[in-house]
Design a protein around this motif. Structure first.
Motif, PDB file in Angstrom:
ATOM      1  N   GLY A  58     -11.194 -12.313 -15.495  1.00 45.01           N
ATOM      2  CA  GLY A  58     -11.910 -13.166 -16.433  1.00 45.01           C
ATOM      3  C   GLY A  58     -11.052 -13.872 -17.467  1.00 45.01           C
ATOM      4  O   GLY A  58     -11.573 -14.550 -18.335  1.00 45.01           O
ATOM      5  N   LYS A  59      -9.737 -13.764 -17.367  1.00 46.14           N
ATOM      6  CA  LYS A  59      -8.872 -14.424 -18.347  1.00 46.14           C
ATOM      7  C   LYS A  59      -8.562 -15.873 -17.986  1.00 46.14           C
ATOM      8  O   LYS A  59      -8.104 -16.636 -18.822  1.00 46.14           O
ATOM      9  N   ARG A  60      -8.829 -16.247 -16.736  1.00 43.08           N
ATOM     10  CA  ARG A  60      -8.608 -17.620 -16.286  1.00 43.08           C
ATOM     11  C   ARG A  60      -9.722 -18.006 -15.329  1.00 43.08           C
ATOM     12  O   ARG A  60     -10.361 -17.162 -14.726  1.00 43.08           O
ATOM     13  N   VAL A  61      -9.910 -19.307 -15.181  1.00 40.02           N
ATOM     14  CA  VAL A  61     -10.853 -19.829 -14.199  1.00 40.02           C
ATOM     15  C   VAL A  61     -10.217 -21.044 -13.531  1.00 40.02           C
ATOM     16  O   VAL A  61      -9.564 -21.847 -14.188  1.00 40.02           O
ATOM     17  N   VAL A  62     -10.372 -21.130 -12.223  1.00 39.38           N
ATOM     18  CA  VAL A  62      -9.869 -22.262 -11.457  1.00 39.38           C
ATOM     19  C   VAL A  62     -11.079 -23.142 -11.152  1.00 39.38           C
ATOM     20  O   VAL A  62     -11.991 -22.730 -10.440  1.00 39.38           O
ATOM     21  N   VAL A  63     -11.088 -24.346 -11.727  1.00 36.80           N
ATOM     22  CA  VAL A  63     -12.226 -25.262 -11.609  1.00 36.80           C
ATOM     23  C   VAL A  63     -11.842 -26.447 -10.729  1.00 36.80           C
ATOM     24  O   VAL A  63     -10.772 -27.033 -10.907  1.00 36.80           O
ATOM     25  N   THR A  64     -12.740 -26.799  -9.820  1.00 37.44           N
ATOM     26  CA  THR A  64     -12.576 -27.992  -8.993  1.00 37.44           C
ATOM     27  C   THR A  64     -13.761 -28.907  -9.251  1.00 37.44           C
ATOM     28  O   THR A  64     -14.912 -28.511  -9.066  1.00 37.44           O
ATOM     29  N   ALA A  65     -13.461 -30.127  -9.723  1.00 41.55           N
ATOM     30  CA  ALA A  65     -14.493 -31.118 -10.021  1.00 41.55           C
ATOM     31  C   ALA A  65     -13.870 -32.505  -9.963  1.00 41.55           C
ATOM     32  O   ALA A  65     -12.705 -32.686 -10.325  1.00 41.55           O
ATOM     33  N   GLY A  66     -14.627 -33.470  -9.510  1.00 41.07           N
ATOM     34  CA  GLY A  66     -14.141 -34.845  -9.476  1.00 41.07           C
ATOM     35  C   GLY A  66     -12.894 -35.029  -8.641  1.00 41.07           C
ATOM     36  O   GLY A  66     -12.081 -35.904  -8.917  1.00 41.07           O
ATOM     37  N   GLY A  67     -12.699 -34.175  -7.637  1.00 40.61           N
ATOM     38  CA  GLY A  67     -11.548 -34.301  -6.746  1.00 40.61           C
ATOM     39  C   GLY A  67     -10.259 -33.674  -7.245  1.00 40.61           C
ATOM     40  O   GLY A  67      -9.225 -33.828  -6.612  1.00 40.61           O
ATOM     41  N   ILE A  68     -10.286 -32.990  -8.395  1.00 37.25           N
ATOM     42  CA  ILE A  68      -9.074 -32.319  -8.883  1.00 37.25           C
ATOM     43  C   ILE A  68      -9.371 -30.849  -9.187  1.00 37.25           C
ATOM     44  O   ILE A  68     -10.519 -30.455  -9.405  1.00 37.25           O
ATOM     45  N   THR A  69      -8.308 -30.054  -9.205  1.00 35.41           N
ATOM     46  CA  THR A  69      -8.413 -28.625  -9.504  1.00 35.41           C
ATOM     47  C   THR A  69      -7.499 -28.312 -10.676  1.00 35.41           C
ATOM     48  O   THR A  69      -6.339 -28.728 -10.692  1.00 35.41           O
ATOM     49  N   ARG A  70      -8.036 -27.582 -11.644  1.00 35.59           N
ATOM     50  CA  ARG A  70      -7.257 -27.164 -12.817  1.00 35.59           C
ATOM     51  C   ARG A  70      -7.527 -25.701 -13.110  1.00 35.59           C
ATOM     52  O   ARG A  70      -8.625 -25.206 -12.874  1.00 35.59           O
ATOM     53  N   THR A  71      -6.529 -25.048 -13.684  1.00 34.32           N
ATOM     54  CA  THR A  71      -6.690 -23.673 -14.147  1.00 34.32           C
ATOM     55  C   THR A  71      -6.851 -23.701 -15.654  1.00 34.32           C
ATOM     56  O   THR A  71      -6.014 -24.256 -16.361  1.00 34.32           O
ATOM     57  N   LEU A  72      -7.931 -23.110 -16.143  1.00 34.02           N
ATOM     58  CA  LEU A  72      -8.232 -23.074 -17.574  1.00 34.02           C
ATOM     59  C   LEU A  72      -8.114 -21.637 -18.068  1.00 34.02           C
ATOM     60  O   LEU A  72      -8.427 -20.701 -17.324  1.00 34.02           O
TER      61      LEU A  72
END
Length: 103
Positions: free
Chosen positions: A48-62
């Motif tokens: 739960g310390k990070r989340v990998v999000v994919t939206a709008g054709g890109i992926t980022r780690t928050l």
């Protein structure tokens, strides 16, 4: 012989129960559906310390950030903020993703 098999079976179950995820493992992605037909996925990692999000054709780690209520993750201008099955996502192409709910 029978006792040895039972003991071996018990040891196998105990070892399986002690298994843990690798420190960088992610949970299965959660799909979110938002207003205006938008959507994204989020896979939580590092307990739960990070989340990998994919939206709008890109992926980022928050990374996990301070929040007064719910869970908030940020990276630069990107932000996901959720509470229960509800979430909002900002800073991704096609966003903001508002009134989202996990599926």
């Amino acid at each position: 012989m029978r006792r040895a098999l039972i003991l071996l079976a018990l040891l196998s179950l105990t070892a399986a129960g002690c298994a843990t995820l690798a420190p960088d493992a992610t949970d299965a992605p959660i799909r979110y559906r938002c207003q205006a037909g938008k959507g994204f996925t989020a896979a939580y990692a590092l307990h739960g310390k990070r989340v990998v999000v994919t939206a709008g054709g890109i992926t980022r780690t928050l990374k996990l950030a301070r929040s007064g209520s719910g869970a908030r993750y940020t990276a630069g201008q990107a932000e996901i903020w959720g509470k229960g099955p509800a979430a909002t996502l900002k800073g991704f192409p096609g966003g903001p993703y508002l009134d989202c709910s996990s599926q």
